[in-house]
Design a protein around this motif. Structure first.
Motif, mmCIF file in Angstrom:
data_model
loop_
_atom_site.group_PDB
_atom_site.id
_atom_site.type_symbol
_atom_site.label_atom_id
_atom_site.label_comp_id
_atom_site.label_asym_id
_atom_site.label_seq_id
_atom_site.Cartn_x
_atom_site.Cartn_y
_atom_site.Cartn_z
ATOM 1 N N LEU A 554 0.940 -1.221 0.053
ATOM 2 C CA LEU A 554 0.017 -0.032 0.068
ATOM 3 C C LEU A 554 0.830 1.233 -0.066
ATOM 4 N N GLN A 555 1.964 1.132 0.936
ATOM 5 C CA GLN A 555 2.795 2.379 0.617
ATOM 6 C C GLN A 555 3.642 2.421 -0.484
ATOM 7 N N GLU A 556 3.897 1.563 -1.275
ATOM 8 C CA GLU A 556 4.395 1.624 -2.643
ATOM 9 C C GLU A 556 3.438 2.270 -3.437
ATOM 10 N N PHE A 557 2.219 1.933 -3.406
ATOM 11 C CA PHE A 557 0.973 2.553 -4.075
ATOM 12 C C PHE A 557 1.025 4.036 -4.050
ATOM 13 N N LEU A 558 0.999 4.469 -2.666
ATOM 14 C CA LEU A 558 0.947 5.842 -2.343
ATOM 15 C C LEU A 558 1.920 6.700 -2.925
ATOM 16 N N LYS A 559 3.305 5.849 -2.735
ATOM 17 C CA LYS A 559 4.399 6.539 -3.167
ATOM 18 C C LYS A 559 4.492 6.896 -4.896
ATOM 19 N N GLU A 560 3.759 6.056 -5.456
ATOM 20 C CA GLU A 560 3.709 6.197 -7.040
ATOM 21 C C GLU A 560 2.644 6.940 -7.234
ATOM 22 N N TYR A 561 1.425 6.955 -6.712
ATOM 23 C CA TYR A 561 0.249 7.449 -7.035
ATOM 24 C C TYR A 561 -0.393 8.471 -5.949
ATOM 25 N N GLY A 562 0.072 8.768 -4.818
ATOM 26 C CA GLY A 562 -0.351 9.546 -3.732
ATOM 27 C C GLY A 562 -0.189 10.902 -4.083
ATOM 28 N N ARG A 563 0.203 11.401 -5.062
ATOM 29 C CA ARG A 563 0.380 12.850 -5.430
ATOM 30 C C ARG A 563 -1.031 13.493 -5.739
ATOM 31 N N ARG A 564 -1.795 12.579 -5.972
ATOM 32 C CA ARG A 564 -2.998 13.159 -6.599
ATOM 33 C C ARG A 564 -3.773 13.762 -5.379
ATOM 34 N N GLU A 565 -4.793 14.532 -5.824
ATOM 35 C CA GLU A 565 -5.587 15.250 -4.839
ATOM 36 C C GLU A 565 -6.623 14.523 -4.383
ATOM 37 N N THR A 566 -7.442 14.640 -3.228
ATOM 38 C CA THR A 566 -8.497 13.990 -2.802
ATOM 39 C C THR A 566 -9.895 14.767 -2.890
ATOM 40 N N THR A 567 -9.545 16.168 -2.986
ATOM 41 C CA THR A 567 -10.629 16.892 -3.120
ATOM 42 C C THR A 567 -10.729 17.937 -4.534
ATOM 43 N N SER A 568 -9.661 18.482 -4.469
ATOM 44 C CA SER A 568 -9.569 19.523 -5.814
ATOM 45 C C SER A 568 -7.988 19.738 -6.051
ATOM 46 N N PRO A 569 -7.423 19.761 -7.266
ATOM 47 C CA PRO A 569 -6.032 20.260 -7.534
ATOM 48 C C PRO A 569 -5.777 21.627 -7.267
ATOM 49 N N LEU A 571 -6.513 23.044 -4.333
ATOM 50 C CA LEU A 571 -6.658 23.529 -2.969
ATOM 51 C C LEU A 571 -5.435 22.705 -2.168
ATOM 52 N N VAL A 572 -4.643 23.347 -1.533
ATOM 53 C CA VAL A 572 -3.606 23.041 -0.650
ATOM 54 C C VAL A 572 -3.889 22.539 0.765
ATOM 55 N N SER A 573 -5.226 23.181 1.061
ATOM 56 C CA SER A 573 -5.501 22.876 2.533
ATOM 57 C C SER A 573 -6.001 21.606 2.856
ATOM 58 N N GLU A 574 -6.501 20.928 1.416
ATOM 59 C CA GLU A 574 -7.091 19.801 1.504
ATOM 60 C C GLU A 574 -6.025 18.356 1.343
ATOM 61 N N PRO A 575 -5.981 17.509 2.219
ATOM 62 C CA PRO A 575 -4.871 16.518 1.924
ATOM 63 C C PRO A 575 -4.971 15.898 0.655
ATOM 64 N N THR A 576 -3.769 15.344 0.466
ATOM 65 C CA THR A 576 -3.379 14.370 -0.865
ATOM 66 C C THR A 576 -3.709 13.033 -0.565
ATOM 67 N N LEU A 577 -3.572 12.197 -1.574
ATOM 68 C CA LEU A 577 -3.833 11.018 -1.409
ATOM 69 C C LEU A 577 -2.879 10.270 -0.386
ATOM 70 N N ALA A 578 -1.583 10.846 -0.373
ATOM 71 C CA ALA A 578 -0.423 10.263 0.303
ATOM 72 C C ALA A 578 -0.774 10.575 1.543
ATOM 73 N N ASP A 579 -1.428 11.669 2.109
ATOM 74 C CA ASP A 579 -1.736 12.103 3.346
ATOM 75 C C ASP A 579 -2.801 11.345 3.883
ATOM 76 N N SER A 580 -3.519 10.662 3.106
ATOM 77 C CA SER A 580 -4.809 9.851 3.496
ATOM 78 C C SER A 580 -4.704 8.329 3.141
ATOM 79 N N PRO A 581 -3.987 7.807 3.913
ATOM 80 C CA PRO A 581 -4.008 6.155 3.702
ATOM 81 C C PRO A 581 -5.249 5.592 4.057
ATOM 82 N N GLY A 582 -5.961 6.297 4.837
ATOM 83 C CA GLY A 582 -7.449 5.867 5.331
ATOM 84 C C GLY A 582 -8.215 5.889 4.004
ATOM 85 N N VAL A 583 -8.169 6.863 3.136
ATOM 86 C CA VAL A 583 -9.051 6.765 2.055
ATOM 87 C C VAL A 583 -8.524 5.834 1.139
#
Length: 842
Positions: A554-569, A571-583
């Motif tokens: 899962l960490q390998e996945f987040l390293k490769e693809y976790g730069r994506r936004e979870t809400t909007s590209p 917004l820097v106030s919203e966590p990225t996918l890498a910041d949100s392993p629960g997501v």
């Protein structure tokens, strides 16, 4: 709060003595009433027990020491005030003022806090009111209860949400002659729903206005224009009538169902309204006078007794939407795009970093390069440093637009979408991001730390230049395939043909599917992963030996693809996918709970490709090869669009991390109460700090004031949308449909509606349910494998969600504007993606 000045105003004084300059002495409600009196409007006579009287009692109760103790509860504070005797001189002053009104006359006793009835903090209903109080003993008790109501649980929570310190708030009490009203209620000098400033809205109920204010009754509803002309009347039900009791207090009279008034929304029905034309004329005139006096829309409480109108309260309207102007087609298009990118209200730091320099700015620079000036810029209207509305700009062509055809043709011929990833600028971009990610933020000096966000924002220039050069060729490739398939009568195959494009988003989906396969074939592992909690998921994966292998992948996945936004590209106030392993775990679990399927997009694409080549015109090898080349070029164009979107958020994690690290430095320096408060500040305010350890007191005070003001403003606007979705996404009359929008994925599906508002809700979507959401972005695409259909408030047929829905072959309706509001979670609905309609399932 308890310390008194050497000289202080009298604890009790006439109401007419006060105005807007006296908020510290009498609170917001009394200050407003005093202003209304000065404007010559009818306000019941009365007097004020000032904040100084409260302070003397609070000092006697030693309240300041209790407020300093975080363990002390609001209940303890209330009990302390209630059990503390009021100073004798204050009791005497109240008794004398009460006697001046008349012999034991009934009065209304209302709280007036210093943070109440002000712009941005209405505090409506947070402190207590006592009606029809008769006698000095009852009056003194009511005053004491008003003081104690400063610490009701709801008032304490309200202040906490707005960063208002309890030590900074005092409370006065206004005592006025009781108006035994025949009819009473509230009126607004602007439409509280639409924000229209040319409307007066009046709600009326029989008896005292408390029934309307507290929501105990369905009131008569009147809509007037600015001149006072009645536009609409909707009769209420009159379920409860509140009347004064003979010995004091009030009684609630319930009206039997068979006696209640008809509630059918009949405009100008001949049935008896509570207010006649003279009443409406009087109220509308007072409303206009009060709004003009204060210079902004007002929320007014009124009462009518024996034909005379009284004003008993007025406050600025809070949480009022900005009215939306008429939009031309291009402004509406921009609005639709920006609405999809801004599903939540941005913070000041969002506005001045990622919005000012990120993808929206990139779109502005691209359109400007091709001769369109003013697009995608200055589209956020702010008040007190907080975004209040999204207002699409009005772009205009410049003389440079005449060069656009030549620019497009030159780039379409020179820059091939299939070659973009080998462009040296892409390599330089990735190298810069990698260098930023390698920085040890903890070891950087303050000056060096401030350069990191600036460098991260500057990386967008690479993405801008690549898109300027390669988008023309992508557009040409798509246009050629569309024309070719249309001529052959195979236009319907286009979505499935393009679905075969191998993109970074599809790579991400396949990687998630592999993780889901692990859970599907190992029930014990599936159970363990399903028990992980969102915020602590990463730590639990690291600490549990049984999850070590899965956690590593899962960490390998987040390293490769976790730069994506979870809400909007944007917004820097919203966590990225890498910041949100629960997501990410939620997405994996959602896929694992669904039946295993083959790669739907690839199989559909292969089938569509075969059907295209079976056309009689393509039987020759040369024409067949030509057709395949057109399809491949179009797929490469799609891949370019998707992959550049994937990469232009590459610097988002390091931008967010560096800003939060700046917040931590300011928190440790005592400038912020927590690191996340940094998002309430603007980028120029951060760069204006030379050294957090040596910040001047004046600058520190300005920053603290800005955070408090903006935090309170955001709390005020929490339930107010930044835009009217129906303006950006106009839909025809829906008839019997729940909602309608743009058809974006053909076909029909019936199922349970599941409303998913944010990434943390992903695992709530069951297999075969209908995904109903306010927005989507590429991080949401794994849900499409599980959904039977998709309904989205925002977006268009060209949106990411629409493209993915067509690739997966599921019905989709975009830009409904109101889907998440009118569709109930768990409701059975039918989605007609061909006609763009959502109806109740039969």
């Amino acid at each position: 709060m308890d310390r008194l000045p050497a000289t202080h105003p009298p604890p009790v004084a006439p109401l007419a003595q006060f105005g807007a300059a006296d908020i510290a002495t009498v609170g917001g409600k009394v200050a407003n009433l005093g202003e209304i009196l000065r404007a010559g409007l009818p306000v019941p006579a009365g007097f004020v027990v000032t904040t100084d009287a409260y302070a003397q009692t609070a000092q006697r109760a030693e309240l300041s020491s209790l407020l300093a103790d975080p363990v002390v509860t609001p209940q303890t504070l209330r009990n302390t005030l209630l059990s503390t005797p009021m100073p004798a001189e204050i009791c005497a002053a109240v008794a004398a003022a009460y006697q001046d009104l008349g012999e034991n006359l009934p009065v209304a006793v209302r709280s007036s806090a210093t943070a109440e009835d002000l712009p941005g903090s209405a505090f409506a209903g947070q402190q207590d009111t006592f009606l029809n109080i008769i006698g000095i003993d009852a009056l003194l008790e009511a005053v004491n209860k008003c003081w104690a109501s400063l610490f009701t649980d709801r008032a304490v929570d309200y202040r906490r949400q707005r960063n208002i310190s309890p030590a900074d708030v005092r409370i006065a009490v206004v005592v006025q002659l009781m108006v035994s009203s025949d009819t009473a209620g509230v009126m607004f000098t602007a439409d509280p729903v639409s924000g229209a400033r040319d409307r007066i809205i009046i709600d009326a109920g029989a008896g005292l206005g408390e029934s309307v204010v507290s929501g105990l009754v369905t009131p008569d509803h009147y809509v007037l224009d600015a001149s006072g002309k009645l536009l609409e009347w909707k009769p209420g039900r009159g379920e409860v009538i509140i009347r004064p009791s003979a010995g004091g207090g009030v009684t609630h009279q319930s009206v039997a169902d068979d006696q209640s008034r008809a509630a059918s929304p009949t405009s100008l029905d001949p049935a008896d309204p509570l207010l006649d034309s003279a009443d409406l004329a009087s109220l509308s005139a007072h409303a206009s006078t009060i709004a003009a006096h204060f210079g902004r829309p007002q929320d007014i409480e009124w009462a009518i007794s024996a034909g005379k109108t009284w004003i008993v309260q007025a406050r600025p309207m809070t949480a009022l939407p900005e009215p939306t102007a008429e939009l031309n087609a291009f402004r509406r298009l921009q609005g639709a795009i920006l609405a999809e990118y801004l599903p939540v209200r941005p913070y000041p730091l969002d506005v001045t970093t990622q919005i000012a320099h990120g993808p929206a700015h990139m779109m502005h620079e691209i359109t400007d390069f091709f001769g369109l000036k003013g697009a995608f810029v200055d589209f956020l209207r702010e008040e007190d440093g907080v975004v209040i509305a999204l207002v699409p700009p009005s772009p205009r062509p410049t003389p440079r637009v005449l060069l656009t055809p030549a620019k497009l043709l030159y780039r379409a011929l020179r820059f091939k979408p299939s070659q973009w990833s080998a462009d040296p600028r892409q390599s330089a971009f990735l190298a810069e991001v990698a260098d930023l990610e390698s920085l040890e933020l903890n070891s950087l000096s303050w000056d060096k730390l401030l350069t990191v966000p600036a460098r991260a924002m500057a990386t967008q220039s690479y993405c801008r230049d690549l898109r300027i050069d390669y988008l023309p060729g992508s557009g040409l490739a798509l246009a050629r395939m569309i024309v070719f398939t249309t001529v052959l009568g195979r236009r319907a195959l286009i979505p499935d043909l393009l679905g075969g494009a191998q993109t970074r988003t599809e790579d991400s989906n396949q990687a998630l599917a592999k993780l889901a396969d692990e859970l599907r074939i190992d029930p014990a592992l599936h159970i363990l992963v399903a028990t992980l909690t969102g915020e602590d998921a990463a730590e639990q994966l690291r600490n549990n030996p049984q999850l070590a292998g899965f956690g590593r992948r899962l960490q390998e996945f987040l390293k490769e693809y976790g730069r994506r936004e979870t809400t909007s590209p944007l917004l820097v106030s919203e966590p990225t996918l890498a910041d949100s392993p629960g997501v990410a775990l939620g997405m994996v679990l959602a896929l694992a709970d669904a039946p295993a399927t083959e790669n739907g997009t690839q199989s559909k694409s292969a089938s569509a490709h075969k059907r295209l080549l079976e056309h009689w015109f393509l039987r020759s090898a040369r024409l067949s090869t030509f057709a395949q080349r057109l399809v491949n070029s179009a797929r490469e164009a799609v891949a370019f669009r998707e992959d550049t979107h994937f990469y232009f958020t590459a610097a988002l994690p390091v931008l967010r991390a560096s800003l939060l690290h700046i917040g931590e430095r300011l928190w440790h320096a005592g400038i912020l109460q927590n690191p996340e408060e940094v998002f309430h500040l603007r980028w120029n305010e951060l760069t204006g700090i030379s050294d957090p350890a040596m910040i001047p007191s004046g600058q520190l005070e300005r920053l603290g004031s800005a955070i408090t003001t903006r935090s309170a403003k955001r709390a005020e606007l929490a339930g107010v949308p930044m835009f009217d979705a129906s303006v950006f996404f106009p839909t025809p009359d829906t008839g019997d449909a729940l909602a309608s929008g743009t058809p974006a994925g053909s076909g029909s599906a019936t199922g349970i509606a599941r409303i998913i508002r944010e990434a943390s809700d992903f695992e709530k979507l069951g297999h075969g349910e209908i995904l109903v959401c306010p927005y989507t972005n590429p991080a949401w695409t794994p849900l499409f494998k599980r959904a039977a259909a998709v309904v989205v408030d925002t977006g268009s047929a060209a949106s990411h969600a629409a493209i993915v829905a067509r690739e997966y072959g599921i019905p989709a309706v975009m830009g409904t504007g109101t889907g998440t509001a009118v569709i109930t979670d768990g409701q059975m609905i039918t989605v007609d993606g061909t006609r763009g309609r959502i109806t109740r399932a039969l």
